[in-house]
Scaffold this motif. Structure first.
Motif, PDB file in Angstrom:
ATOM      1  N   SER A  23      22.290  11.345 -37.511  1.00  0.00           N
ATOM      2  CA  SER A  23      21.459  12.100 -36.713  1.00  0.00           C
ATOM      3  C   SER A  23      20.130  11.896 -36.872  1.00  0.00           C
ATOM      4  O   SER A  23      19.747  10.942 -37.193  1.00  0.00           O
ATOM      5  CB  SER A  23      21.677  13.970 -38.238  1.00  0.00           C
ATOM      6  N   PHE A  74      17.644  21.413 -45.408  1.00  0.00           N
ATOM      7  CA  PHE A  74      17.660  19.394 -45.167  1.00  0.00           C
ATOM      8  C   PHE A  74      16.126  19.108 -46.001  1.00  0.00           C
ATOM      9  O   PHE A  74      15.438  20.055 -46.184  1.00  0.00           O
ATOM     10  CB  PHE A  74      17.304  19.736 -43.131  1.00  0.00           C
ATOM     11  N   TYR A  98      19.729  14.892 -45.731  1.00  0.00           N
ATOM     12  CA  TYR A  98      20.850  15.730 -46.621  1.00  0.00           C
ATOM     13  C   TYR A  98      20.583  17.115 -46.120  1.00  0.00           C
ATOM     14  O   TYR A  98      19.632  17.286 -45.683  1.00  0.00           O
ATOM     15  CB  TYR A  98      20.205  15.805 -47.800  1.00  0.00           C
ATOM     16  N   ARG A  99      21.650  17.384 -45.748  1.00  0.00           N
ATOM     17  CA  ARG A  99      21.922  18.450 -45.445  1.00  0.00           C
ATOM     18  C   ARG A  99      22.938  19.727 -45.995  1.00  0.00           C
ATOM     19  O   ARG A  99      23.695  18.874 -47.041  1.00  0.00           O
ATOM     20  CB  ARG A  99      22.335  19.253 -44.420  1.00  0.00           C
ATOM     21  N   LEU A 146      23.150  12.890 -43.189  1.00  0.00           N
ATOM     22  CA  LEU A 146      23.844  13.488 -42.488  1.00  0.00           C
ATOM     23  C   LEU A 146      23.858  12.048 -41.560  1.00  0.00           C
ATOM     24  O   LEU A 146      23.313  10.913 -42.387  1.00  0.00           O
ATOM     25  CB  LEU A 146      22.361  14.540 -42.116  1.00  0.00           C
TER      26      LEU A 146
END
Length: 156
Positions: free
Chosen positions: A25, A47, A37-38, A22
């Motif tokens: 964010s 996530f 991370y997504r 990401l």
């Protein structure tokens, strides 16, 4: 005099397939302790992060504060992905609860899923579950204020 063989530690384990870092964010604080991370696959949103040395306590297990920070991002980011009515709104935390279910070792992959429970005119209620290498390690819930549009916030 004896000599010891030193084996260098293995490199960091790879990020699971489909997870993408990401960008931007959570502001400077999350930039400092991230990346997060997504993974998006249809309605599935997860996530995660890899536990690094900087995330652990003196026993080499994930520091509770890092888990709290992760949960504090997991819930509102998941709400953004799953609730169109607040997808572009800043969601500052009013209340965050965490039940720590298991210790998380250095190097583990931590991932969570969450969902909104209720969205009112001014509040969002959400809950989630976090696992480490597939083992449940935290249960979380929170209440978030529906704040201003994210596009209106100026990056510092």
């Amino acid at each position: 005099m004896t000599t010891q063989q030193h084996t260098p530690p293995p490199g960091p384990a790879p990020i699971p397939p489909g997870f993408v870092a990401l960008a931007d964010s959570g502001g400077p604080y999350m930039h400092h302790i991230g990346p997060l991370y997504r993974l998006r696959q249809g309605d599935l949103v997860k996530f995660g992060f890899r536990v690094e040395r900087r995330h652990v306590n003196p026993l080499d297990i994930l520091h509770g504060g890092m888990m709290a920070s992760f949960c504090d991002m997991l819930l509102p980011l998941s709400v953004h992905d799953k609730s169109a009515e607040v997808a572009d709104r800043f969601l500052p935390t009013i209340s965050l609860q965490i039940d720590y279910l298991a210790a998380v070792p250095l190097g583990a992959w931590v991932e969570g899923q969450a969902q909104p429970l209720r969205v009112t005119r001014s509040l969002v209620f959400a809950q989630g579950l976090v696992s480490a290498d597939g083992i449940p390690c935290a249960r979380t819930s929170g209440v978030f204020k529906i704040g201003p549009a994210l596009s209106g916030l100026v990056a510092q």
